[in-house]
Motif scaffolding. Structure first.
Motif, PDB file in Angstrom:
ATOM      1  N   GLY A 177      28.540   0.399  41.083  1.00 52.09           N
ATOM      2  CA  GLY A 177      29.186   0.292  42.375  1.00 52.09           C
ATOM      3  C   GLY A 177      30.614   0.749  42.412  1.00 52.09           C
ATOM      4  O   GLY A 177      31.057   1.237  43.431  1.00 52.09           O
ATOM      5  N   MET A 178      31.389   0.593  41.338  1.00 52.45           N
ATOM      6  CA  MET A 178      32.787   0.952  41.406  1.00 52.45           C
ATOM      7  C   MET A 178      33.119   2.171  40.556  1.00 52.45           C
ATOM      8  O   MET A 178      34.246   2.392  40.215  1.00 52.45           O
ATOM      9  CB  MET A 178      33.648  -0.251  40.976  1.00 52.45           C
ATOM     10  CG  MET A 178      33.540  -1.432  41.914  1.00 52.45           C
ATOM     11  SD  MET A 178      33.900  -1.027  43.623  1.00 52.45           S
ATOM     12  CE  MET A 178      35.649  -0.728  43.528  1.00 52.45           C
ATOM     13  N   GLN A 442      25.878  -3.469  37.425  1.00 51.47           N
ATOM     14  CA  GLN A 442      26.352  -2.098  37.518  1.00 51.47           C
ATOM     15  C   GLN A 442      26.387  -1.472  36.122  1.00 51.47           C
ATOM     16  O   GLN A 442      25.348  -1.351  35.481  1.00 51.47           O
ATOM     17  CB  GLN A 442      27.700  -2.057  38.226  1.00 51.47           C
ATOM     18  CG  GLN A 442      27.596  -2.531  39.670  1.00 51.47           C
ATOM     19  CD  GLN A 442      28.921  -2.568  40.398  1.00 51.47           C
ATOM     20  OE1 GLN A 442      29.961  -2.224  39.865  1.00 51.47           O
ATOM     21  NE2 GLN A 442      28.898  -3.019  41.649  1.00 51.47           N
ATOM     22  N   ARG A 443      27.532  -1.100  35.621  1.00 56.62           N
ATOM     23  CA  ARG A 443      27.574  -0.322  34.388  1.00 56.62           C
ATOM     24  C   ARG A 443      27.354  -1.155  33.138  1.00 56.62           C
ATOM     25  O   ARG A 443      27.089  -0.608  32.067  1.00 56.62           O
ATOM     26  CB  ARG A 443      28.909   0.420  34.269  1.00 56.62           C
ATOM     27  CG  ARG A 443      30.129  -0.488  34.208  1.00 56.62           C
ATOM     28  CD  ARG A 443      31.402   0.324  34.026  1.00 56.62           C
ATOM     29  NE  ARG A 443      31.459   0.944  32.721  1.00 56.62           N
ATOM     30  CZ  ARG A 443      32.224   1.977  32.436  1.00 56.62           C
ATOM     31  NH1 ARG A 443      32.951   2.533  33.382  1.00 56.62           N
ATOM     32  NH2 ARG A 443      32.260   2.484  31.217  1.00 56.62           N
ATOM     33  N   PRO A 498      19.706  -6.116  32.841  1.00 58.61           N
ATOM     34  CA  PRO A 498      20.137  -4.890  32.150  1.00 58.61           C
ATOM     35  C   PRO A 498      21.124  -4.100  33.006  1.00 58.61           C
ATOM     36  O   PRO A 498      21.189  -4.244  34.227  1.00 58.61           O
ATOM     37  CB  PRO A 498      18.818  -4.117  31.948  1.00 58.61           C
ATOM     38  CG  PRO A 498      17.736  -5.142  32.105  1.00 58.61           C
ATOM     39  CD  PRO A 498      18.261  -6.145  33.088  1.00 58.61           C
ATOM     40  N   ALA A 499      21.909  -3.248  32.352  1.00 53.61           N
ATOM     41  CA  ALA A 499      22.846  -2.389  33.082  1.00 53.61           C
ATOM     42  C   ALA A 499      22.093  -1.518  34.083  1.00 53.61           C
ATOM     43  O   ALA A 499      21.004  -1.014  33.799  1.00 53.61           O
ATOM     44  CB  ALA A 499      23.627  -1.513  32.102  1.00 53.61           C
ATOM     45  N   ASN A 500      22.666  -1.396  35.280  1.00 56.50           N
ATOM     46  CA  ASN A 500      22.093  -0.565  36.346  1.00 56.50           C
ATOM     47  C   ASN A 500      20.674  -0.981  36.702  1.00 56.50           C
ATOM     48  O   ASN A 500      19.832  -0.150  37.025  1.00 56.50           O
ATOM     49  CB  ASN A 500      22.114   0.907  35.928  1.00 56.50           C
ATOM     50  CG  ASN A 500      23.457   1.339  35.445  1.00 56.50           C
ATOM     51  OD1 ASN A 500      24.418   1.293  36.188  1.00 56.50           O
ATOM     52  ND2 ASN A 500      23.537   1.712  34.175  1.00 56.50           N
ATOM     53  N   ASP A 501      20.439  -2.269  36.662  1.00 61.03           N
ATOM     54  CA  ASP A 501      19.123  -2.790  36.986  1.00 61.03           C
ATOM     55  C   ASP A 501      19.317  -4.067  37.789  1.00 61.03           C
ATOM     56  O   ASP A 501      20.444  -4.461  38.108  1.00 61.03           O
ATOM     57  CB  ASP A 501      18.325  -3.059  35.702  1.00 61.03           C
ATOM     58  CG  ASP A 501      16.819  -2.964  35.932  1.00 61.03           C
ATOM     59  OD1 ASP A 501      16.080  -2.862  34.941  1.00 61.03           O
ATOM     60  OD2 ASP A 501      16.383  -3.012  37.119  1.00 61.03           O
ATOM     61  N   GLN A 502      18.233  -4.731  38.103  1.00 65.00           N
ATOM     62  CA  GLN A 502      18.324  -5.945  38.890  1.00 65.00           C
ATOM     63  C   GLN A 502      17.251  -6.938  38.475  1.00 65.00           C
ATOM     64  O   GLN A 502      16.266  -6.586  37.832  1.00 65.00           O
ATOM     65  CB  GLN A 502      18.221  -5.635  40.385  1.00 65.00           C
ATOM     66  CG  GLN A 502      16.924  -4.974  40.814  1.00 65.00           C
ATOM     67  CD  GLN A 502      16.954  -4.563  42.277  1.00 65.00           C
ATOM     68  OE1 GLN A 502      18.007  -4.281  42.842  1.00 65.00           O
ATOM     69  NE2 GLN A 502      15.792  -4.543  42.912  1.00 65.00           N
ATOM     70  N   VAL A 641      36.314  -3.081  29.605  1.00 61.70           N
ATOM     71  CA  VAL A 641      35.458  -4.189  29.185  1.00 61.70           C
ATOM     72  C   VAL A 641      34.360  -4.343  30.223  1.00 61.70           C
ATOM     73  O   VAL A 641      34.603  -4.825  31.331  1.00 61.70           O
ATOM     74  CB  VAL A 641      36.249  -5.505  29.058  1.00 61.70           C
ATOM     75  CG1 VAL A 641      35.340  -6.625  28.537  1.00 61.70           C
ATOM     76  CG2 VAL A 641      37.454  -5.336  28.150  1.00 61.70           C
ATOM     77  N   GLY A 642      33.157  -3.926  29.865  1.00 67.52           N
ATOM     78  CA  GLY A 642      32.068  -4.021  30.830  1.00 67.52           C
ATOM     79  C   GLY A 642      32.390  -3.245  32.092  1.00 67.52           C
ATOM     80  O   GLY A 642      32.684  -2.044  32.048  1.00 67.52           O
ATOM     81  N   ASN A 643      32.366  -3.934  33.231  1.00 65.61           N
ATOM     82  CA  ASN A 643      32.652  -3.284  34.514  1.00 65.61           C
ATOM     83  C   ASN A 643      34.144  -3.191  34.805  1.00 65.61           C
ATOM     84  O   ASN A 643      34.542  -2.559  35.780  1.00 65.61           O
ATOM     85  CB  ASN A 643      31.963  -4.064  35.645  1.00 65.61           C
ATOM     86  CG  ASN A 643      31.750  -3.221  36.877  1.00 65.61           C
ATOM     87  OD1 ASN A 643      31.033  -2.233  36.834  1.00 65.61           O
ATOM     88  ND2 ASN A 643      32.378  -3.607  37.980  1.00 65.61           N
ATOM     89  N   PHE A 644      34.976  -3.817  33.974  1.00 68.05           N
ATOM     90  CA  PHE A 644      36.429  -3.736  34.145  1.00 68.05           C
ATOM     91  C   PHE A 644      36.904  -2.484  33.411  1.00 68.05           C
ATOM     92  O   PHE A 644      37.016  -2.478  32.178  1.00 68.05           O
ATOM     93  CB  PHE A 644      37.119  -4.980  33.579  1.00 68.05           C
ATOM     94  CG  PHE A 644      36.731  -6.257  34.254  1.00 68.05           C
ATOM     95  CD1 PHE A 644      35.606  -6.950  33.862  1.00 68.05           C
ATOM     96  CD2 PHE A 644      37.501  -6.777  35.276  1.00 68.05           C
ATOM     97  CE1 PHE A 644      35.242  -8.135  34.478  1.00 68.05           C
ATOM     98  CE2 PHE A 644      37.149  -7.959  35.912  1.00 68.05           C
ATOM     99  CZ  PHE A 644      36.012  -8.639  35.508  1.00 68.05           C
TER     100      PHE A 644
END
Length: 658
Positions: A177-178, A442-443, A498-502, A641-644
């Motif tokens: 998303g970002m 997200q990532r 998981p990353a990029n999943d739901q 760090v992750g999504n940050f």
């Protein structure tokens, strides 16, 4: 190539001439071919990209696609350089500047000129989409002009950075998303992390809005997350332009990607409208909006993403109704218990005969007067009670809706990359509510314990409803264990996204709903209660990190000495502030990664350090250890760090040993 200099070799075939620009992904250099002296532009990606083996592999795999993407409105990629720690894309050099430069100079453009530029962008996107390539980051910075702009120019637009956007930001096929630019991101990317060619249409619509007005539609006060979420929840402020032109812009900005035109259709519309508004002057730059009109939420949501409400026919509706399972009689019924009608009883024995004088005297005794008044009061009570029982109570029995209802709700994306959406459906036969809660990452992968609050549908109920869960292990939230107050809260254990999943979990609870408005209000109240508990600024707690972590602070000493490892501490920042007692990560590391780090980034693989120290420090190959090398009065450490992805330390200095 840690510090490129003019004259340095770039691979075996190119030589750097001069630095001509910088961007989020890397630096752009004017480059000469050593074979024929032809001039190109080379984008040298940041070291974190070059050290990412998966990303390099994807670049190499996509090389033929990127080089084969040829169109007059697309900057051609000529070569890919992968050498040591250097990863660069070599492409045609376009000398006319960017649309960002044009906006800075002109502020706004006349409608015909803006439409002409947009049409050329859509032409390029049409060819890219035909080859199944999406851009994912259309914005003025990524649209170049073949020559300095003059009114009336044609075939001057060159869309660039397909190689960057479709590979760097598309390491995963579903864009986080970002990873894009918040002002230009499509609503579906914000809410679900999904990106298709329709997202490029939306971003170009934002760009067209900006060319006309001098600002993007949802720019305004707040953080990047606030601006991004307006794409989901708010309507674009209408511009003072003819209705036909506004409809064309608004179509590009449709919330539902299925309502947007294709790139080819959009290009045709732009060209059709441009001559109509040839004499329309440029608008004055629009002021930044302070308030936004909220977009109308759909009254009914179908769970299948393949169906659209406006496409439902009577046949489809009836087939859906016929396929609904028969749940049998409701387990509880409202029972009316009519009060028996009072009857006057006959005396068993005849009354003693009295004279008129005696009868009058006995009737007016004080006792009989009191009894008469009590009887009158009782009669009034019986009448009122009967009216309430047979009218008011009957109304109460009819307050529950006898039709199935559905409602939806979406939370703003969280800094950790978590997006939460809720779908509630009411079954009038079973008198129960089913809530599907979808968590999207997200990532970075997200895991751990999650909190959900599900209050009773009756606000006067003294007890929380019994809830059954599917998709995750659940138990009642305990304030004593978490430090967070959450009445009717549930702790979901073992959530793993998981990353990029739901991941979707389902809750079922008893409840009686009157109408659509009440179901909407209940679902909003459940979401609000959950977020209020999670983001209480007075609560100091490390519970539910995926939902509560607001930021990460990069801590380094203000001064260190050369030839030594640089100690770095990553501190979690909660709604209550930074937490120095429970660090997220420390470098050089020892032992297992913290549980919090595993929850928000998977493990150490989600941590990367980089520097802004001009070679004064060295980063280990895994990106986890920083070593001070040479003296410098000031530099800073960047961290992901992750999504940050945009963390930075305070300035520090490197000195020699005392």
């Amino acid at each position: 190539m840690s510090t490129p200099q003019p004259g340095d070799a770039l691979g075996a075939s190119y030589r750097l001439v001069k630095h001509i620009g910088s961007g989020a992904a890397g630096d752009v250099w004017l480059t000469e071919s050593t074979r024929d002296d032809a001039t190109y532009a080379a984008k040298i990606l940041k070291a974190e990209h070059a050290n990412d083996a998966d990303l390099v592999e994807r670049f190499v795999r996509e090389r033929s696609v990127l080089i084969g993407l040829r169109h007059p409105n697309i900057v051609a990629v000529r070569d890919l350089v992968v050498e040591g720690s250097t990863l660069a894309i070599v492409m045609d050099y376009i000398a006319g500047g960017t649309l960002r430069d044009l906006l800075a100079a002109q502020k706004t453009l006349p409608a015909a000129e803006a439409l002409n530029l947009a049409a050329q962008i859509f032409d390029g996107l049409t060819e890219a989409h035909r080859l199944q390539v999406t851009h994912r980051d259309i914005k003025p910075d990524n649209v170049l002009l073949a020559e300095a702009w003059q009114p009336g120019q044609r075939q001057t637009v060159r869309v660039t950075d397909f190689g960057i956007a479709s590979v760097v930001s598309a390491r995963q096929r579903q864009t986080s998303g970002m990873l894009g630019t918040p002002q230009y991101m499509a609503p579906e990317i914000i809410s679900h992390g999904h990106s298709t060619s329709a997202a490029d249409i939306y971003s170009t619509g934002v760009l067209l809005y900006e060319l006309l007005s001098g600002r993007t539609p949802f720019d305004g006060p707040g953080t990047d997350f606030t601006i991004a979420y307006r794409h989901v929840t708010a309507l674009p402020p209408e511009l003072d332009i003819p209705r036909e032109l506004w409809r064309a812009v608004n179509d590009l900005l449709a919330k539902d990607p299925r309502d947007r035109p294709s790139a080819a259709e959009a290009a045709a519309t732009m060209r059709r409208l441009a001559p109509k508004f040839h004499d329309l002057p440029a608008l004055a730059p629009a002021a930044v909006a302070e308030d936004f009109v909220e977009a109308e939420r759909p009254r009914t949501m179908l769970r299948s993403d393949l169906l659209h409400e406006t496409n439902l026919t009577g046949d489809v509706e009836s087939s859906v109704a016929q396929d609904a399972p028969e749940l049998g009689p409701a387990p509880q019924h409202t029972v009316l218990r009519p009060m028996p009608v009072a009857r006057t009883s006959e005396p068993d024995e005849p009354a003693t005969e009295q004279t008129p004088a005696d009868e009058q005297q006995s009737w007016f005794t004080k006792k009989n007067i009191v009894l008469g008044l009590c009887g009158l009061v009782l009669l009034v009570a019986l009448v009122v009670g009967g009216i309430w029982l047979f009218t008011g109570n009957a109304d109460d029995a009819q307050t529950a809706s006898d039709t199935a209802l559905q409602a939806s709700q979406q939370d703003p994306p969280l800094p950790t990359g978590l997006a939460v959406s809720r779908q509630a459906s009411y079954d009038p036969d079973a008198e129960q509510i089913t809530v599907e809660i979808t968590y999207s990452a997200q990532r970075a992968p997200l895991s751990g314990q999650f909190l959900e609050v599900l209050p009773a549908t009756d606000p006067e109920a003294e007890a929380c409803p019994a809830v059954s869960w599917e998709g995750a292990a659940a138990k009642s939230h305990q304030t004593s264990n978490t430090g967070l107050r959450a009445e009717c809260g549930w702790q979901l254990d073992g959530v793993d996204i998981p990353a990029n999943d739901q991941l979707t979990v389902t809750a079922t609870l008893p409840g009686s709903i009157t109408d659509q408005q009440e179901l909407n209000a209940w679902l909003e109240a459940a979401a609000q209660a959950t977020n209020t508990a999670l983001h209480n600024p007075d609560a100091s707690s490390t519970a539910y990190p995926v939902q509560r972590l607001m930021d990460i602070r990069v801590e380094t000493p203000s001064r260190t000495v050369s030839q030594t490892p640089l100690p770095i501490t990553l501190l979690p920042v909660w709604p209550s502030g930074p937490d120095e007692l429970n660090p997220l990560y420390q470098s050089p590391s020892s032992g297992s990664p913290s549980k919090m780090l595993q929850n928000i980034a998977g493990d150490e693989s989600g941590v990367r350090f980089s520097d802004n120290c001009s070679g004064a420090v060295a980063i280990s190959s895994d990106g986890l250890t920083v070593t001070a090398l040479s003296v410098t009065p000031q530099c800073s450490i960047h961290a992901s760090v992750g999504n940050f992805t945009s963390l930075q330390s305070s300035p520090l200095s490197i000195t020699t040993r005392d």
